[in-house]
Design a protein around this motif. Structure first.
Motif, PDB file in Angstrom:
ATOM      1  N   ASN A 134      66.571  25.855 -31.040  1.00 52.76           N
ATOM      2  CA  ASN A 134      65.312  25.107 -30.955  1.00 52.76           C
ATOM      3  C   ASN A 134      65.554  23.689 -30.466  1.00 52.76           C
ATOM      4  O   ASN A 134      64.761  23.143 -29.691  1.00 52.76           O
ATOM      5  CB  ASN A 134      64.623  25.072 -32.322  1.00 52.76           C
ATOM      6  N   PHE A 180      62.576  30.485 -22.266  1.00 49.61           N
ATOM      7  CA  PHE A 180      62.757  31.109 -23.576  1.00 49.61           C
ATOM      8  C   PHE A 180      62.561  32.620 -23.490  1.00 49.61           C
ATOM      9  O   PHE A 180      61.610  33.099 -22.854  1.00 49.61           O
ATOM     10  CB  PHE A 180      61.729  30.575 -24.577  1.00 49.61           C
ATOM     11  N   PHE A 200      62.240  35.596 -26.446  1.00 51.96           N
ATOM     12  CA  PHE A 200      62.179  35.730 -27.909  1.00 51.96           C
ATOM     13  C   PHE A 200      62.442  37.171 -28.329  1.00 51.96           C
ATOM     14  O   PHE A 200      62.213  38.122 -27.573  1.00 51.96           O
ATOM     15  CB  PHE A 200      60.796  35.323 -28.423  1.00 51.96           C
ATOM     16  N   SER A 226      60.640  38.771 -30.464  1.00 61.39           N
ATOM     17  CA  SER A 226      59.361  39.504 -30.537  1.00 61.39           C
ATOM     18  C   SER A 226      58.539  39.314 -29.256  1.00 61.39           C
ATOM     19  O   SER A 226      57.318  39.401 -29.285  1.00 61.39           O
ATOM     20  CB  SER A 226      58.594  39.049 -31.765  1.00 61.39           C
ATOM     21  N   ASN A 268      56.658  37.719 -27.610  1.00 63.20           N
ATOM     22  CA  ASN A 268      55.684  36.626 -27.554  1.00 63.20           C
ATOM     23  C   ASN A 268      54.946  36.538 -26.225  1.00 63.20           C
ATOM     24  O   ASN A 268      54.798  35.467 -25.642  1.00 63.20           O
ATOM     25  CB  ASN A 268      56.367  35.291 -27.847  1.00 63.20           C
ATOM     26  N   ILE A 326      51.241  37.154 -24.197  1.00 63.86           N
ATOM     27  CA  ILE A 326      49.841  37.009 -24.587  1.00 63.86           C
ATOM     28  C   ILE A 326      49.100  38.282 -24.183  1.00 63.86           C
ATOM     29  O   ILE A 326      49.001  38.617 -22.998  1.00 63.86           O
ATOM     30  CB  ILE A 326      49.223  35.755 -23.943  1.00 63.86           C
ATOM     31  N   ARG A 367      58.924  35.870 -17.117  1.00 61.42           N
ATOM     32  CA  ARG A 367      58.221  34.628 -17.437  1.00 61.42           C
ATOM     33  C   ARG A 367      59.205  33.476 -17.629  1.00 61.42           C
ATOM     34  O   ARG A 367      58.952  32.350 -17.190  1.00 61.42           O
ATOM     35  CB  ARG A 367      57.383  34.801 -18.714  1.00 61.42           C
TER      36      ARG A 367
END
Lengths: 404, 225
Positions: free
Chosen positions: B51, B89, B91, B93, B95, B97, B156
């Motif tokens: 992070n 990034f 992730f 999960s 993430n 949309i 992305r």
């Protein structure tokens, strides 16, 4: 993020989540409907009344015995409890002689029971001096108007003639009037029927017009006094000055008595004031429902922000600033407000048409009511969006992403 | 100059009255073109380190430099720009949309960067084709399998051509076959010259990594090359 892209993103969200959009907009739609509809009805009342006070009535002054309680504009202040003034022919003469008075019509009004071919109805009987009433004379549809020499003759309004009885009343028919206590009656011959919608402000729709002589006998009272003296001014621009002059003249013989002299313009103005108040009070009620709707929007948006916590976290992780997120959710609220306001205005116009038709209330959709609906709808919704949008903007992306 | 330089980095969180240290002095350098695996037990501080490297969190003490810029000294707005332009990034999960299409998901970082629409669209299509999803452009991510979703997420992450890809257990939620696919894609990206830092629990996924950094209890344990 460019405004255009934000708009597109917001609209895509609406499409993807129609249920949310509908739920949150419902309150605003209803609020805008009530603002537009209530304002239109209020405006209609206002316009309707303005129209009825046609120009020729604006030169009228009314002289009435007062209650002595000091009510209303033009009434003399009551320092001590006063007896109501009693007006008779002497007063009519005094008024007629005031400079600037064109004519004075004394009126006496009474309730009575009207009987025609076995049916009864209650009606307003107006005693008048026929020679003064050219306006009513012109309004006669059938037959003739009263003359000074008439005694047991009557002219009836359109409503009385055609709507109150199974059989229409025509000139030549006999009617019977019972006085209030119903132990006395008098028969009249109808000589004329007035036009529809011809109701000067001093008369009523359900009116029967007879001469003062007949009225005096019908009432059988010891003293016959006039209820009012209606004065027509020569110049309608000077009615208020004239009213003051008349009041001064009358005060010579009615020193300690209560009466009021009121120009129609004064009454008209205070009436418009009241109507205007009613109009905005109605809009206020609409405004309250709009605020309730806005609280609903705020709630739904709070839920949305919570529901989309991780999405907001993602947006921030891939580079959205707090400003981007805040603007996005404010735009979301603003667009909801805009769309719901437009829908609300369209429905509001339909509703006020419907109300106007069903309840037979005059209504008038104005640019003002539409603009008010639109501005308030968008403004209040956007304001309702500020708190949720800020909550979204300050979300910590790490917490938001962990919240999954 | 190394791409990432971490010196005496400490991070602690306040829990009630107490400061709970999570990172206790990390020193670390990552050169451009490396594929680094970050491993260690839960709670060792891997995610916190990620992070901070990604500009989502700030150091308590010490420095974390990306391309020579001290991330701890940047404003929130500048950090957002770093995340947008320099970091990709990925992730555990995904993430993505769900309300917008795969194409728009990949476009989003470029939309935030205010690139022209044509350019955005072309690049997003290109990236989705590169991860083998050229035929799923206008689908919603919710209609995709886990492996496919992670491929959209990788596309992305690449959108604004970042200098560092941060992947937090990218294979954690995937089945064996998809895990393989994702690892192969990551390897390809690395061979194309991209720098990747990947948090993982699974030693199998580190086969292409140039380096594995072990962390225990907020410290770097050893650095076998």
């Amino acid at each position: 993020m460019k405004p255009k892209d934000m708009l597109e993103y917001v609209l895509l969200s609406f499409r993807a989540d129609r249920r949310r959009a509908l739920m949150s907009s419902l309150g605003i739609i209803i609020g805008v409907i009530s603002i537009v509809a209530l304002l239109s009805v209020g405006q209609g009342l206002y316009g309707g009344v303005t129209e009825r006070f046609s120009d020729f009535d604006m030169d009228l002054i009314t002289v009435r015995p007062g209650s002595g309680m000091g009510m209303g504009p033009g009434e003399r202040p009551a320092s001590t409890p006063e007896e109501p003034a009693e007006f008779d022919d002497r007063d009519v003469k005094i008024v007629e002689n005031v400079l600037g008075v064109e004519a004075a019509y004394p009126l006496k009004t009474s309730r009575a029971l009207l009987s025609y071919r076995g049916d009864n109805t209650s009606a307003t009987v107006v005693g008048l001096s026929p020679e003064n009433h050219d306006d009513l004379k012109e309004a006669v549809a059938r037959g003739r108007f009263l003359t000074g020499s008439d005694y047991k003759a009557a002219v009836v309004s359109h409503e009385i003639a055609e709507e109150y009885f199974r059989m229409d009343i025509s000139p030549g028919n006999q009617i019977r009037l019972y006085s209030d206590d119903e132990d006395r009656y008098m028969d009249f011959k109808v000589v004329g029927v007035l036009e529809e919608d011809e109701d000067p402000t001093y008369a009523s729709n359900a009116g029967i017009y007879i001469t003062h002589r007949a009225m005096e006998e019908f009432l059988d009272a010891g003293d016959y006094h006039y209820d009012s003296i209606t004065v027509r001014a020569e110049d309608s621009a000077e009615v208020e000055d004239l009213a003051e002059k008349i009041e001064k003249e009358l005060s010579r013989i009615h020193r300690n008595e209560a009466y009021n002299v009121e120009a129609m313009t004064t009454r008209f103005e205070s009436m418009l004031e009241v109507l205007s108040m009613i109009k905005y009070a109605l809009a206020g009620i609409g405004g309250i429902s709009l605020v309730v709707g806005a609280i609903g929007i705020s709630n739904v948006m709070m839920l949305t922000v919570r529901e989309r916590t991780s999405e907001i976290g993602v947006m921030k992780a891939i580079g959205a600033t707090a400003w981007d997120v805040r603007t996005l959710y404010l735009l979301d609220a603003g667009m909801l407000g805009l769309v719901s306001s437009v829908v609300g205005i369209v429905l509001g116009v339909l509703v006020s048409d419907l109300v106007g038709m069903v309840a037979n209330i005059p209504q008038e959709v104005t640019v003002q009511s539409v603009a008010l609906g639109l501005v308030f709808g968008v403004l209040i919704t956007t304001v309702a969006g500020i708190y949720p949008a800020n909550r979204a903007a300050v979300l910590d992306p790490i917490v938001a992403l962990r919240g999954e | 100059m190394p791409l990432v330089e971490v010196a005496e980095l400490e991070k602690s969180y306040r829990v009630g009255e107490m400061d709970v240290p999570v990172l206790r002095g990390i020193n670390l350098q990552i050169e451009e073109g490396e594929f680094v695996a970050l491993m260690g037990p839960s709670g060792c501080g891997k995610s916190t380190l990620m992070n901070i490297l990604g500009g989502l969190d700030r150091p308590s003490r010490g420095r974390a430099l990306l391309k020579g810029q001290d991330l701890g000294r940047l404003s929130d707005g500048d950090l957002a720009r770093i995340r947008r332009d320099e970091i990709g990034f990925v992730f555990q999960s995904f993430n993505l949309i769900g309300r917008i299409s795969n194409l728009r998901n990949v476009e989003l970082p470029m939309t935030l960067k205010e690139l022209p629409r044509e350019e955005r669209r072309d690049r997003a299509e290109e990236l989705l084709e590169a991860v083998g999803l050229g035929h799923r452009l206008n689908y919603s991510p919710t209609n995709l399998s886990g492996g496919e979703r992670q491929r959209v997420a990788i596309a992305r992450a690449l959108a604004n051509d970042p200098s560092l890809i941060l992947a937090d257990e990218p294979t954690g939620n995937l089945d064996q076959k998809s895990r393989r696919e994702i690892i192969e894609i990551m390897n390809e990206l690395n061979r194309d010259g991209r720098t990747i830092v990947m948090v993982t629990h699974d030693i199998e996924t580190t086969e292409y990594c140039s380096r594995v950094i072990w962390m225990i209890d907020g410290r770097v344990q050893e650095e076998p090359s």
